[in-house]
Design a protein around this motif. Structure first.
Motif, PDB file in Angstrom:
ATOM      1  N   GLU A 127      40.193  44.287  77.734  1.00 24.35           N
ATOM      2  CA  GLU A 127      40.603  43.404  76.657  1.00 24.35           C
ATOM      3  C   GLU A 127      41.977  42.825  76.956  1.00 24.35           C
ATOM      4  O   GLU A 127      42.872  43.521  77.434  1.00 24.35           O
ATOM      5  N   VAL A 167      44.935  40.695  75.042  1.00 27.38           N
ATOM      6  CA  VAL A 167      45.390  40.236  73.732  1.00 27.38           C
ATOM      7  C   VAL A 167      46.593  39.328  73.919  1.00 27.38           C
ATOM      8  O   VAL A 167      47.578  39.697  74.563  1.00 27.38           O
ATOM      9  N   THR A 180      37.150  40.669  77.019  1.00 24.78           N
ATOM     10  CA  THR A 180      37.373  40.105  75.688  1.00 24.78           C
ATOM     11  C   THR A 180      38.782  39.535  75.657  1.00 24.78           C
ATOM     12  O   THR A 180      39.735  40.224  76.030  1.00 24.78           O
ATOM     13  N   ARG A 214      41.529  38.018  73.083  1.00 23.56           N
ATOM     14  CA  ARG A 214      41.811  37.896  71.656  1.00 23.56           C
ATOM     15  C   ARG A 214      43.128  37.159  71.474  1.00 23.56           C
ATOM     16  O   ARG A 214      44.162  37.575  71.994  1.00 23.56           O
ATOM     17  N   ASN A 215      43.106  36.070  70.732  1.00 19.09           N
ATOM     18  CA  ASN A 215      44.313  35.277  70.508  1.00 19.09           C
ATOM     19  C   ASN A 215      44.909  35.657  69.156  1.00 19.09           C
ATOM     20  O   ASN A 215      44.402  35.245  68.115  1.00 19.09           O
ATOM     21  N   GLU A 216      45.972  36.420  69.175  1.00 21.90           N
ATOM     22  CA  GLU A 216      46.621  36.820  67.923  1.00 21.90           C
ATOM     23  C   GLU A 216      47.678  35.813  67.492  1.00 21.90           C
ATOM     24  O   GLU A 216      48.353  36.019  66.505  1.00 21.90           O
ATOM     25  N   ASN A 252      34.145  34.205  68.633  1.00 22.95           N
ATOM     26  CA  ASN A 252      34.229  34.771  67.282  1.00 22.95           C
ATOM     27  C   ASN A 252      32.898  35.386  66.849  1.00 22.95           C
ATOM     28  O   ASN A 252      32.435  35.192  65.726  1.00 22.95           O
ATOM     29  N   THR A 281      38.574  34.810  69.178  1.00 21.04           N
ATOM     30  CA  THR A 281      38.224  35.865  70.128  1.00 21.04           C
ATOM     31  C   THR A 281      37.048  35.371  70.962  1.00 21.04           C
ATOM     32  O   THR A 281      36.056  34.898  70.411  1.00 21.04           O
ATOM     33  N   GLU A 340      34.429  36.328  74.233  1.00 15.64           N
ATOM     34  CA  GLU A 340      33.942  37.355  75.148  1.00 15.64           C
ATOM     35  C   GLU A 340      33.314  36.677  76.349  1.00 15.64           C
ATOM     36  O   GLU A 340      32.560  35.713  76.199  1.00 15.64           O
TER      37      GLU A 340
END
Ligand code: C2O
Ligand code: CU
Ligand code: CU
Length: 490
Positions: free
Chosen positions: A338, A340, A412, A414-416, A436, A456, A458
């Motif tokens: 993952e 992030v 994965t 993930r864009n925070e 998503n 998000t 994948e």
């Protein structure tokens, strides 16, 4: 692979030596299916004329004197040897964006090769396995070197030719020009670094602003679009036309029309479309970029000549392009990783994972006083999994994770953050599985995946290519300010 020692054994050099009779002791070379394709690129200061001869010329940095650099048309499966000469006053390298090649040819200084010093050269050798639309650009001081014009299109032609009436490439560049046509300084400002990056004020198609593309009624054109901007997202609409997407990032997909007829092209992305020229002879149709709501502009104009249509009826729907030899991910036995994305302007001076949204217009008029800016004075503005790797490629970049050669990696991302990020992986093409939580409507392979704020994604790929590979945001300011990492395949 040691390409430095091969540098002086170009084909021409070899023949010259052979005819001089001094090569008797050299082993005979085996016959090849294809001769090696030899090219030279020289990076040097140059001048460009973006908006016609009546405007002041713009000092640029260019490959072989032109902005963009020459279109390199290579052939799938044919070995190529490209010598890059550095006539700049600083180190450079060339990265062959999207090409699956040996790690030592990937062009990342400190990681895959020593930088090419001023006055020196380096010879890249690889055999492109995939046909499609790619591009090349420096990977040293990228923000400045790309921002001053160093970029070019790289087309790998299918081993078996695919028929269209015409094959066109539009390499799109975005310039921040100051007075008298000069490229504005101030690269890497804290505001650009921690927000949307260095978005410019003039967009060119193959080096021309307000480009006019002449077309013929009835013809079927393969149009290859490549966004070589530092930071500008684009969403193109073709007035009066219905583009069909044939490939993304060089990799063929099921032919389909884009959602709402808008082609979204983030920095470093390529899209190949088929355009059936259904306009009227003599007609003019605009190509509009309206990614930023209130800032729509005309990128180019399709200008029809007066001749009668080439065909009476549009041809049948285009057939899919031949697939490239990409290894199929084995999801059942995949290793999960993952990534992030964190940071960006918003929190009170600390790297913010969350924050309010701010549109372009809000950003433009924002009062910066009293705000602590991440990205100030080269401090990191972004992080990946809590680590900020800043600048460009350099020695000692420790990998974030390691994959055993041959395994499938289920990645994965993930864009925070509150910002858009086109995330690019070197050396591989990713099979995009979902966004998503929803599977994509069309199966897609990409080397540059755009994440909207909070998205998000994948994806999966087979780690079949050993080496240390970069993974970074292709908004150059974001990469420089920490949105970059490295992974290793052993
Ligand atoms: Cu197009 Cu790391 O690059
Ligand atoms: Cu790349
Ligand atoms: Cu980014």
């Amino acid at each position: 692979m040691n390409s430095r020692s091969i540098r002086f054994l170009t084909r021409r050099g070899f023949l010259a030596v052979a005819t001089a009779g001094a090569a008797m002791s050299l082993p005979l070379r085996p016959a090849r299916a294809y001769a090696v394709d030899e090219r030279t690129l020289r990076a040097a200061p140059a001048q460009a004329q973006f908006a016609g001869p009546d405007r002041a010329p713009t000092p640029t940095w260019a490959y072989n004197g032109t902005v963009p650099g020459p279109v390199l048309r290579l052939r799938q499966g044919q070995p190529v040897r490209i010598t890059v000469e550095n006539s700049l006053a600083e180190d450079t390298t060339v990265h062959w964006h999207g090409i699956r090649l040996p790690n030592a040819m990937d062009g990342v200084p400190g990681l895959t090769q020593p930088p090419i010093a001023p006055g020196a050269s380096f010879t890249y050798e690889f055999t492109p396995p995939d046909a499609g639309t790619f591009w090349y650009h420096p990977h040293a001081d990228s923000l400045v070197q790309l921002g001053r014009g160093l970029a070019g299109a790289l087309i790998v032609e299918e081993a078996e030719p695919v028929a269209f009436d015409r094959d066109l490439i539009w390499l799109l560049q975005d310039w921040r020009l100051a007075a008298a046509g000069r490229i504005a300084g101030g690269f890497g400002s804290a505001m650009d670094a921690s927000m949307s990056g260095r978005v410019g004020n003039l967009v060119t198609v193959n080096g021309t602003a307000q480009a006019v593309q002449s077309v013929k009624a009835g013809e079927r054109v393969r149009l290859r679009l490549a966004n070589a901007a530092l930071a500008r997202m684009m969403a193109l609409r073709f007035e009066g036309h219905r583009p069909v997407i044939m490939a993304i990032d060089g990799q063929p997909c099921e032919p389909h029309e884009p959602e709402d007829g808008r082609l979204v092209l983030a920095p470093a992305m390529r899209v190949d479309i088929v355009l059936d020229m259904q306009g009227k002879p003599g007609g003019r149709y605009r190509v509009i970029d309206d990614f930023y709501d209130s800032l729509a502009y005309t990128l180019a104009t399709l200008a029809y000549d007066k001749a009668a249509p080439l065909r009476a009826h549009p041809p049948d729907a285009p057939a899919a392009l031949p697939r490239n030899p990409l290894p199929e991910p084995d999801l059942a036995n995949a290793v999960r990783q993952e990534i992030v994305l964190q940071g960006g302007m918003m929190g009170g001076g600390k790297l913010a994972g969350v924050g309010g949204m701010m549109g372009m217009s809000g950003m433009m008029g924002m009062n910066m006083k009293g705000m602590t800016m991440p990205g100030m004075n080269g401090t990191p503005a972004w992080a990946i999994n809590g680590v900020s790797m800043t600048g460009d490629g350099h020695a000692g970049m420790a990998p974030q994770f390691t994959l055993r050669r041959g395994v499938t990696c289920h990645l994965t991302i993930r864009n925070e953050t509150a910002w858009w990020h086109p995330m690019h992986v070197h050396g591989f093409s990713l099979s995009v599985l979902s966004r998503n939580g929803s599977p994509l409507p069309h199966r897609q392979w990409q080397d540059t995946v755009l994440l909207a704020p909070k998205d998000t994604v994948e994806c999966a790929f087979v780690a079949d290519n050993p080496g240390d590979w970069m993974l970074h945001c292709h908004v150059a300011d974001h990469q420089m300010a920490g949105l970059m990492t490295v992974f290793r395949v052993t």
